[in-house]
Design an enzyme around this catalytic site. Sequence first.
Site, PDB file in Angstrom:
ATOM      1  N   GLY A  12       6.883   1.247   9.508  1.00 48.63           N
ATOM      2  CA  GLY A  12       5.436   0.994   9.379  1.00 48.63           C
ATOM      3  C   GLY A  12       5.112   0.234   8.113  1.00 48.63           C
ATOM      4  O   GLY A  12       4.077   0.463   7.484  1.00 48.63           O
ATOM      5  N   ALA A  13       6.015  -0.702   7.738  1.00 51.31           N
ATOM      6  CA  ALA A  13       5.893  -1.351   6.423  1.00 51.31           C
ATOM      7  C   ALA A  13       5.150  -2.681   6.465  1.00 51.31           C
ATOM      8  O   ALA A  13       5.059  -3.367   5.459  1.00 51.31           O
ATOM      9  CB  ALA A  13       7.280  -1.548   5.811  1.00 51.31           C
ATOM     10  N   ARG A  15       1.984  -3.191   6.749  1.00 51.41           N
ATOM     11  CA  ARG A  15       0.728  -3.177   5.971  1.00 51.41           C
ATOM     12  C   ARG A  15       0.538  -1.811   5.326  1.00 51.41           C
ATOM     13  O   ARG A  15       1.354  -0.901   5.505  1.00 51.41           O
ATOM     14  CB  ARG A  15      -0.454  -3.542   6.873  1.00 51.41           C
ATOM     15  CG  ARG A  15      -0.702  -2.548   7.995  1.00 51.41           C
ATOM     16  CD  ARG A  15      -1.806  -3.067   8.913  1.00 51.41           C
ATOM     17  NE  ARG A  15      -1.970  -2.247  10.095  1.00 51.41           N
ATOM     18  CZ  ARG A  15      -2.909  -1.313  10.232  1.00 51.41           C
ATOM     19  NH1 ARG A  15      -3.735  -1.071   9.259  1.00 51.41           N
ATOM     20  NH2 ARG A  15      -2.996  -0.613  11.355  1.00 51.41           N
ATOM     21  N   VAL A  63       8.882   3.535  16.379  1.00 57.46           N
ATOM     22  CA  VAL A  63       9.715   4.662  15.935  1.00 57.46           C
ATOM     23  C   VAL A  63       9.814   5.788  16.968  1.00 57.46           C
ATOM     24  O   VAL A  63      10.707   6.629  16.884  1.00 57.46           O
ATOM     25  CB  VAL A  63       9.220   5.264  14.588  1.00 57.46           C
ATOM     26  CG1 VAL A  63       9.424   4.307  13.447  1.00 57.46           C
ATOM     27  CG2 VAL A  63       7.772   5.729  14.685  1.00 57.46           C
ATOM     28  N   SER A 141       1.293  14.468   4.256  1.00 57.31           N
ATOM     29  CA  SER A 141      -0.133  14.333   3.901  1.00 57.31           C
ATOM     30  C   SER A 141      -0.641  15.649   3.335  1.00 57.31           C
ATOM     31  O   SER A 141      -0.126  16.726   3.673  1.00 57.31           O
ATOM     32  CB  SER A 141      -0.944  13.986   5.148  1.00 57.31           C
ATOM     33  OG  SER A 141      -2.317  14.126   4.880  1.00 57.31           O
ATOM     34  N   TYR A 154      -2.697  15.482  13.875  1.00 54.58           N
ATOM     35  CA  TYR A 154      -2.175  14.808  12.672  1.00 54.58           C
ATOM     36  C   TYR A 154      -1.650  15.820  11.651  1.00 54.58           C
ATOM     37  O   TYR A 154      -0.540  15.674  11.123  1.00 54.58           O
ATOM     38  CB  TYR A 154      -3.292  13.957  12.064  1.00 54.58           C
ATOM     39  CG  TYR A 154      -2.906  13.132  10.867  1.00 54.58           C
ATOM     40  CD1 TYR A 154      -2.189  11.951  11.007  1.00 54.58           C
ATOM     41  CD2 TYR A 154      -3.270  13.526   9.579  1.00 54.58           C
ATOM     42  CE1 TYR A 154      -1.844  11.179   9.901  1.00 54.58           C
ATOM     43  CE2 TYR A 154      -2.935  12.758   8.470  1.00 54.58           C
ATOM     44  CZ  TYR A 154      -2.222  11.590   8.631  1.00 54.58           C
ATOM     45  OH  TYR A 154      -1.885  10.838   7.531  1.00 54.58           O
ATOM     46  N   ILE A 187      -6.089   8.084   0.380  1.00 54.74           N
ATOM     47  CA  ILE A 187      -5.631   6.827  -0.209  1.00 54.74           C
ATOM     48  C   ILE A 187      -6.424   5.682   0.413  1.00 54.74           C
ATOM     49  O   ILE A 187      -6.680   5.695   1.626  1.00 54.74           O
ATOM     50  CB  ILE A 187      -4.113   6.626   0.081  1.00 54.74           C
ATOM     51  CG1 ILE A 187      -3.290   7.869  -0.354  1.00 54.74           C
ATOM     52  CG2 ILE A 187      -3.581   5.351  -0.579  1.00 54.74           C
ATOM     53  CD1 ILE A 187      -3.326   8.208  -1.818  1.00 54.74           C
TER      54      ILE A 187
HETATM   55  P1  NAP Z   1      -1.832   2.053   8.189  1.00 59.28           P
HETATM   56  O1  NAP Z   1      -2.537   1.146   7.229  1.00 59.28           O
HETATM   57  O2  NAP Z   1      -2.473   2.364   9.511  1.00 59.28           O
HETATM   58  O3  NAP Z   1      -0.357   1.457   8.420  1.00 59.28           O
HETATM   59  C1  NAP Z   1       0.546   2.083   9.300  1.00 59.28           C
HETATM   60  C2  NAP Z   1       1.590   1.081   9.739  1.00 59.28           C
HETATM   61  O4  NAP Z   1       2.466   1.746  10.688  1.00 59.28           O
HETATM   62  C3  NAP Z   1       0.985  -0.125  10.458  1.00 59.28           C
HETATM   63  O5  NAP Z   1       1.658  -1.304  10.082  1.00 59.28           O
HETATM   64  C4  NAP Z   1       1.240   0.196  11.923  1.00 59.28           C
HETATM   65  O6  NAP Z   1       1.324  -0.915  12.756  1.00 59.28           O
HETATM   66  C5  NAP Z   1       2.580   0.918  11.829  1.00 59.28           C
HETATM   67  N1  NAP Z   1       2.883   1.709  13.027  1.00 59.28           N
HETATM   68  C6  NAP Z   1       2.010   2.370  13.831  1.00 59.28           C
HETATM   69  N2  NAP Z   1       2.673   2.935  14.853  1.00 59.28           N
HETATM   70  C7  NAP Z   1       3.982   2.636  14.692  1.00 59.28           C
HETATM   71  C8  NAP Z   1       5.154   2.919  15.426  1.00 59.28           C
HETATM   72  N3  NAP Z   1       5.126   3.617  16.576  1.00 59.28           N
HETATM   73  N4  NAP Z   1       6.352   2.467  14.972  1.00 59.28           N
HETATM   74  C9  NAP Z   1       6.411   1.712  13.844  1.00 59.28           C
HETATM   75  N5  NAP Z   1       5.326   1.391  13.110  1.00 59.28           N
HETATM   76  C10 NAP Z   1       4.128   1.856  13.523  1.00 59.28           C
HETATM   77  O7  NAP Z   1      -1.551   3.465   7.536  1.00 59.28           O
HETATM   78  P2  NAP Z   1      -1.404   3.881   5.980  1.00 59.28           P
HETATM   79  O8  NAP Z   1      -2.715   4.384   5.522  1.00 59.28           O
HETATM   80  O9  NAP Z   1      -0.695   2.813   5.250  1.00 59.28           O
HETATM   81  O10 NAP Z   1      -0.455   5.157   6.153  1.00 59.28           O
HETATM   82  C11 NAP Z   1       0.952   5.106   5.977  1.00 59.28           C
HETATM   83  C12 NAP Z   1       1.492   6.515   6.061  1.00 59.28           C
HETATM   84  O11 NAP Z   1       0.878   7.323   5.054  1.00 59.28           O
HETATM   85  C13 NAP Z   1       1.194   7.215   7.390  1.00 59.28           C
HETATM   86  O12 NAP Z   1       2.284   8.028   7.758  1.00 59.28           O
HETATM   87  C14 NAP Z   1      -0.012   8.057   7.069  1.00 59.28           C
HETATM   88  O13 NAP Z   1      -0.116   9.160   7.930  1.00 59.28           O
HETATM   89  C15 NAP Z   1       0.302   8.468   5.649  1.00 59.28           C
HETATM   90  N6  NAP Z   1      -0.867   8.897   4.869  1.00 59.28           N
HETATM   91  C16 NAP Z   1      -1.930   8.059   4.674  1.00 59.28           C
HETATM   92  C17 NAP Z   1      -3.017   8.499   3.939  1.00 59.28           C
HETATM   93  C18 NAP Z   1      -4.227   7.636   3.676  1.00 59.28           C
HETATM   94  O14 NAP Z   1      -5.204   8.142   3.101  1.00 59.28           O
HETATM   95  N7  NAP Z   1      -4.211   6.368   4.023  1.00 59.28           N
HETATM   96  C19 NAP Z   1      -3.015   9.795   3.406  1.00 59.28           C
HETATM   97  C20 NAP Z   1      -1.926  10.618   3.637  1.00 59.28           C
HETATM   98  C21 NAP Z   1      -0.849  10.146   4.357  1.00 59.28           C
HETATM   99  P3  NAP Z   1      -0.038  -1.550  13.400  1.00 59.28           P
HETATM  100  O15 NAP Z   1      -0.602  -2.433  12.371  1.00 59.28           O
HETATM  101  O16 NAP Z   1       0.417  -2.305  14.603  1.00 59.28           O
HETATM  102  O17 NAP Z   1      -0.924  -0.401  13.764  1.00 59.28           O
END
Ligand code: NAP
Length: 246
Positions: A12-13, A15, A63, A141, A154, A187
């Site tokens: 998921g890298a 973005r 994944v 999280s 989640y 975040i």
């Molecule tokens: P994000 O901006 O939505 O980025 C997630 C990335 O994962 C996107 O590039 C997405 O692709 C990709 N993805 C989605 N489904 C996938 C799959 N089946 N296989 C491979 N890649 C996949 O999320 P983020 O905010 O950066 O979050 C990253 C991680 O941190 C996640 O695990 C999230 O639960 C965790 N987290 C985030 C927060 C927060 O506040 N943001 C807080 C706690 C934990 P697409 O662009 O195609 O969707």
Amino acid sequence: MRLEGKKALITGAARGIGKAIALGMAKEGADIGIADVNVESAEKTAQEVRALGVKSISIKLDVSKQTEVAGAFESFIKEFGALDILVNNAGITRDNVLLRMKEEDWDAVLNINLKGSFLCSKEAVKIMAKQRYGKIISISSVVAFMGNPGQANYSSSKAGLIGLTKTIAKEYASRGIRANAVAPGFIQTAMTDVLTDAVKEEMKKAIPLSQLGTPEDVTNAVIFLASKESDYITGQVLHVNGGMYM
Ligand code: NAP
């Protein structure tokens, strides 16, 4: 440079937090595999990583699909010859209160956030056990620890990651593999951009440091767990949440 010559695969890298981790690790000298469902976007991120002077490839990966996971690790090893670091970062949300949550929304979140990390960790352990070295870092999280209305799926998936992390840590410590988790709070990314300003203000009130975190805050914790500095740390959770959960 704390990760010079290390080979890291980040899911998921393309973005968000995963991209920040990729850029941060590259600045520390690691070669990076950018694995994401969105391969065009993953390739753009890989270009940005290569501009920092390290090797990087984009890999198309959902994944939650075992055959794609096996193929992605094969491609990674073909390119880099070793795997030192896996970051289980890919994650999604499908929020709703329990009584309105559809079975398919439960399954989608558990399949990507938890099963996806299981499948990727399994492939990584196969390689790392032979190397007698490796670091697996899973992005959990704060809601794994606190619960969150609307996020039964989640928060369950992120709590499951903690069990997975501790079990891998116990099973493979003897092979030189460390498994740890980072638990971010709120975040600033696309995942939280969808929230209204009013909701964000309410969130800030619950955070002793009174601000949302940045992807770089999470990156710093991940780099520490990926580096030699944390070699005596395994099975742990590093909380990056401005104090909202202690
Ligand atoms: P994000 O901006 O939505 O980025 C997630 C990335 O994962 C996107 O590039 C997405 O692709 C990709 N993805 C989605 N489904 C996938 C799959 N089946 N296989 C491979 N890649 C996949 O999320 P983020 O905010 O950066 O979050 C990253 C991680 O941190 C996640 O695990 C999230 O639960 C965790 N987290 C985030 C927060 C927060 O506040 N943001 C807080 C706690 C934990 P697409 O662009 O195609 O969707």
